[in-house]
Design a protein around this motif. Structure first.
Motif, PDB file in Angstrom:
ATOM      1  N   UNK A  38       0.831  -1.206   0.000  1.00 55.31           N
ATOM      2  CA  UNK A  38       0.000   0.000   0.000  1.00 55.31           C
ATOM      3  C   UNK A  38       0.865   1.256   0.000  1.00 55.31           C
ATOM      4  N   UNK A  39       1.871   1.285   0.873  1.00 50.44           N
ATOM      5  CA  UNK A  39       2.714   2.476   0.968  1.00 50.44           C
ATOM      6  C   UNK A  39       3.730   2.562  -0.166  1.00 50.44           C
ATOM      7  N   UNK A  40       3.742   1.550  -1.032  1.00 50.35           N
ATOM      8  CA  UNK A  40       4.602   1.587  -2.220  1.00 50.35           C
ATOM      9  C   UNK A  40       3.779   1.729  -3.495  1.00 50.35           C
ATOM     10  N   UNK A  41       2.492   2.034  -3.350  1.00 50.70           N
ATOM     11  CA  UNK A  41       1.637   2.250  -4.510  1.00 50.70           C
ATOM     12  C   UNK A  41       0.964   1.012  -5.053  1.00 50.70           C
ATOM     13  N   UNK A  42       1.015  -0.106  -4.331  1.00 49.23           N
ATOM     14  CA  UNK A  42       0.390  -1.339  -4.789  1.00 49.23           C
ATOM     15  C   UNK A  42      -0.934  -1.595  -4.106  1.00 49.23           C
ATOM     16  N   UNK A  43      -1.348  -2.852  -4.114  1.00 49.53           N
ATOM     17  CA  UNK A  43      -2.611  -3.227  -3.480  1.00 49.53           C
ATOM     18  C   UNK A  43      -2.365  -4.285  -2.417  1.00 49.53           C
ATOM     19  N   UNK A  44      -3.287  -4.374  -1.485  1.00 50.48           N
ATOM     20  CA  UNK A  44      -3.103  -5.230  -0.316  1.00 50.48           C
ATOM     21  C   UNK A  44      -3.549  -6.656  -0.588  1.00 50.48           C
ATOM     22  N   UNK A  45      -2.796  -7.579  -0.011  1.00 50.72           N
ATOM     23  CA  UNK A  45      -3.222  -8.957   0.117  1.00 50.72           C
ATOM     24  C   UNK A  45      -2.701  -9.420   1.477  1.00 50.72           C
ATOM     25  N   UNK A  46      -2.411 -10.700   1.630  1.00 46.62           N
ATOM     26  CA  UNK A  46      -1.901 -11.197   2.905  1.00 46.62           C
ATOM     27  C   UNK A  46      -0.910 -12.314   2.644  1.00 46.62           C
ATOM     28  N   UNK A  47       0.224 -12.257   3.296  1.00 44.50           N
ATOM     29  CA  UNK A  47       1.248 -13.284   3.106  1.00 44.50           C
ATOM     30  C   UNK A  47       0.705 -14.665   3.427  1.00 44.50           C
ATOM     31  N   UNK A  48      -0.012 -14.793   4.541  1.00 48.15           N
ATOM     32  CA  UNK A  48      -0.478 -16.120   4.955  1.00 48.15           C
ATOM     33  C   UNK A  48      -1.822 -16.492   4.340  1.00 48.15           C
TER      34      UNK A  48
END
Length: 664
Positions: A346-356
């Motif tokens: 998010x703070x790099x201009x992308x979109x959120x997901x989850x590692x796990x």
């Protein structure tokens, strides 16, 4: 354990919440995509189906200048109502309840038209804001009311006003950012006026039946932030203006204190919420680093809050609430606080997901369907890629056998549990072990697999990961030279003088592990729970003497740790610098002997004296079985580190394994 308080219902206005669990606001990064609202609808619908009591959307700006950036989400006229109605209809169809958060970013906006109460530049922004005129202020208050009315038209169950974490309303409240001398600044009454007027305007727009939540900063964690008394005064002010629910915000984004990363103790901020709860008569929600139902139940029992707000735990497991309600809390897929899949992008201009949970944010794309033709599939390697692939393939009806040479699942991921602050990482392999068993996957652990063990399978998935890259240097075979895996696994002892070759993520993990137990959090970061000073700050305690002298070095001329996570890297660097770890860049390694590491730096020769040299210079794919498997004439799939070894990347490995498992 039972959870009577966490599972007790709560009525707010005309709306009944079935439990005390909230999914707090979180920007997801795909709001402005072509299919953004369809993805949002699928995302929130899955969490509504998972039983969460109430959800709050990511921030929606009331004006263009208040948005996150040029492509930020704005709801300023009727044209956006239909998009938002996609979300509310999907949530309500699953029996859920959802608020829309109204957020004006103020001086945190990432565009040149940003505004603020005063022309004070944020340290995390490249732009200086324009000071708002009184006309601007009055127009913005009207805009909040307009956006609230549009939220009602879109079918939301209410709105949340974002008044924390250093955004516009918080900027009006704090002397740090409000230098005005008119009626919108100066004393506390003037600094709270903007908040009060907005709360009043939004309450009127919502009417008597819908929920008005205000997210208030319980402690600012910045110089010239609010005092304890001022935070309470702000809470009482919004209560008087018709606020139904206070949600907790902790710290400003520019604060140099971690608030949600894995290094923050669980429940670290409930003391700040408890102070406000004791002063008001409306429900108060605690937030930040509350990830387990046990902790949530305990803080409710202590009277520190009325509800618990979680965001990342609901990325990790959308069924969190229903598992608590069904008595299956032990099988929750726990958030590990890594930030690698959510906040860093998010703070790099992308979109959120989850590692796990790679399905998070991709609910409409990562759809699982039963296989039409069940195959016998061998997955070799029980790290992140292998576990996730085997799980999805098993759930779809394939006959899957997962081979792992180690005594337990996890692969390289297990090394993280030796790093202070990352102990939570061990929860992920435990969860996968349970889910694999439930999916009918056969586990064969504890010995290296050979091609003779793999007869009779239809397809093979090679997920054997990586091996640490060997050091090619005179003296590389010296007894003091060890690999990072040998250190983090505890297989090799380490001396009092340590040279670490490599300043990437593994090098930092090794340094943190060798420093031993973490310091008391409040003392190390200068947090004052007595709240005797504005912002809740005090000088940090002197650091304890380090157990070892550690020197980290790298060939690259970049800053050490330049490739670390956006939201956690600065924390690790600050900890190591505080504990006296030296970091060198742009070195040329010459040789290793009894004295230590001989190197060249700035055209001069140096010796870093050492008892132990830890090699953290990268990895190479481990594909020993590939030729033999290829000779069998059956499909072979390479995933994870076995396919790409450029860096250890659990986020990519979990996602890659999931994709393949859904496609087999």
């Amino acid at each position: 354990m039972s959870f009577p308080r966490l599972l007790s219902p709560l009525h707010i206005r005309s709306i009944r919440l079935p439990n005390r669990m909230i999914m707090g606001s979180m920007h997801l990064g795909f709001e402005s995509a072509a299919d953004g609202f369809a993805r949002l609808a699928a995302f929130y619908a899955e969490r509504a189906r998972g039983g969460i009591g109430l959800m709050v959307t990511g921030g929606v700006a009331p004006t263009p200048e208040g948005s996150f950036g040029p492509d930020g989400t704005v709801l300023a006229d009727e044209h956006g109502v239909a998009d938002h109605r996609m979300i509310t209809q999907a949530v309500h169809a699953e029996g859920g309840r959802i608020l829309m958060q109204i957020l004006h970013c103020g001086r945190y906006s990432k565009h040149r038209e940003l505004v603020a109460p005063s022309a004070v530049k944020a340290p995390i922004s490249p732009f200086t804001p324009r000071e708002m005129s009184e006309a601007d202020i009055l127009a913005t208050i009207e805009a909040y009311g307009r956006t609230a009315r549009l939220a009602v038209a879109a079918g939301y169950d209410g709105v949340e006003v974002m008044a924390s974490e250093g955004y516009l309303i918080n900027e009006f409240m704090a002397p740090r950012t409000n230098k005005r001398t008119d009626g919108w600044g100066g004393d506390l009454a003037g600094r709270l006026r903007f908040l009060r007027e907005i709360t009043r305007k939004v309450r009127a727009a919502l009417g008597d039946k819908l929920i008005l939540s205000v997210r208030l900063s319980m402690v600012d964690l910045v110089e010239d932030g609010l005092t304890a008394e001022e935070v309470v005064a702000a809470a009482r002010a919004v209560e008087a203006e018709g606020c139904d629910l206070l949600n907790s915000g902790i710290g400003w984004h520019e604060a140099r204190i971690p608030t949600i990363a894995h290094t923050v103790p669980q429940g670290a901020w409930t003391w700040a919420t408890a102070r406000v709860k004791a002063a008001v008569g409306i429900p108060v929600a605690a937030s930040n680093r509350i990830k387990s139902p046990d902790m949530a139940e305990a803080l409710l029992a202590r009277g520190e809050a009325d509800l618990v707000s979680m965001a990342r735990p609901l990325l990790a497991d959308p069924d969190f609430a229903v598992k608590v309600g069904d008595g299956r809390a032990e099988v929750i897929n726990a958030c590990i606080g890594c930030n690698q899949g959510c906040l860093d992008p998010i703070f790099s201009g992308g979109s959120a997901t989850c590692l796990v949970n790679p399905r998070a944010g991709r609910e409409s794309r990562f759809r699982s369907s039963p296989t039409k033709a069940s195959k016998r599939i061998a997955v070799i390697g029980g790290g992140p890629a292998g576990m996730s692939c085997a799980l999805e393939a098993g759930r779809r009806g394939h006959a899957v056998t997962l081979f792992e040479a180690g005594p337990e699942l996890g692969g390289q991921f297990l090394l993280a549990r030796r790093v202070p602050g990352k102990e939570e990482y061990q929860a992920t392999p435990r969860h996968y072990a349970f889910e694999l068993a439930a999916a009918g996957v056969e586990l064969r652990l504890g010995r290296e697999v050979g091609v003779e063990d793999l007869d009779g399978f239809d397809q093979y998935v090679l997920a054997t990961g990586i091996t640490p890259r060997a050091l090619n240097l005179p003296g590389a075979d010296h007894p003091m030279v060890v690999g990072y895996d040998e250190v983090l696994s505890g297989r090799k002892a380490v001396g009092e003088r340590v040279a670490i070759l490599g300043c990437g993520g593994i090098g930092f993990d090794v340094a943190l592990a060798l420093l031993g137990e973490t310091e008391p959090f409040d003392a190390a970061w200068g947090i004052d729970r007595s709240f005797a000073h504005p912002g809740g700050l005090r000088p940090a305690a002197p650091p304890p003497s380090p157990p070892r002298r550690i020197v980290m070095m790298q060939r690259k001329p970049d800053r050490p740790g330049a490739g670390l996570g956006k939201t956690t890297g600065w924390i690790h660097k600050a900890v190591l610098q505080r504990r006296g770890v030296e970091m060198l860049s742009g070195v040329t390694y010459l040789l290793i002997d009894d004295k230590g590491v001989h190197l060249s730096l700035n055209n001069a020769r140096h010796v870093v004296e050492a008892d132990t040299v830890v090699v953290c210079i990268g990895q190479e794919s481990r594909r020993i079985l590939l030729p033999d498997l290829a000779a069998l004439g059956k499909p072979v799939h390479l995933i994870g580190g076995a396919r790409e070894s450029a860096r250890l990347d659990a986020l990519a490995a979990f996602e890659e394994g999931t994709r393949l498992g859904l496609a087999l």
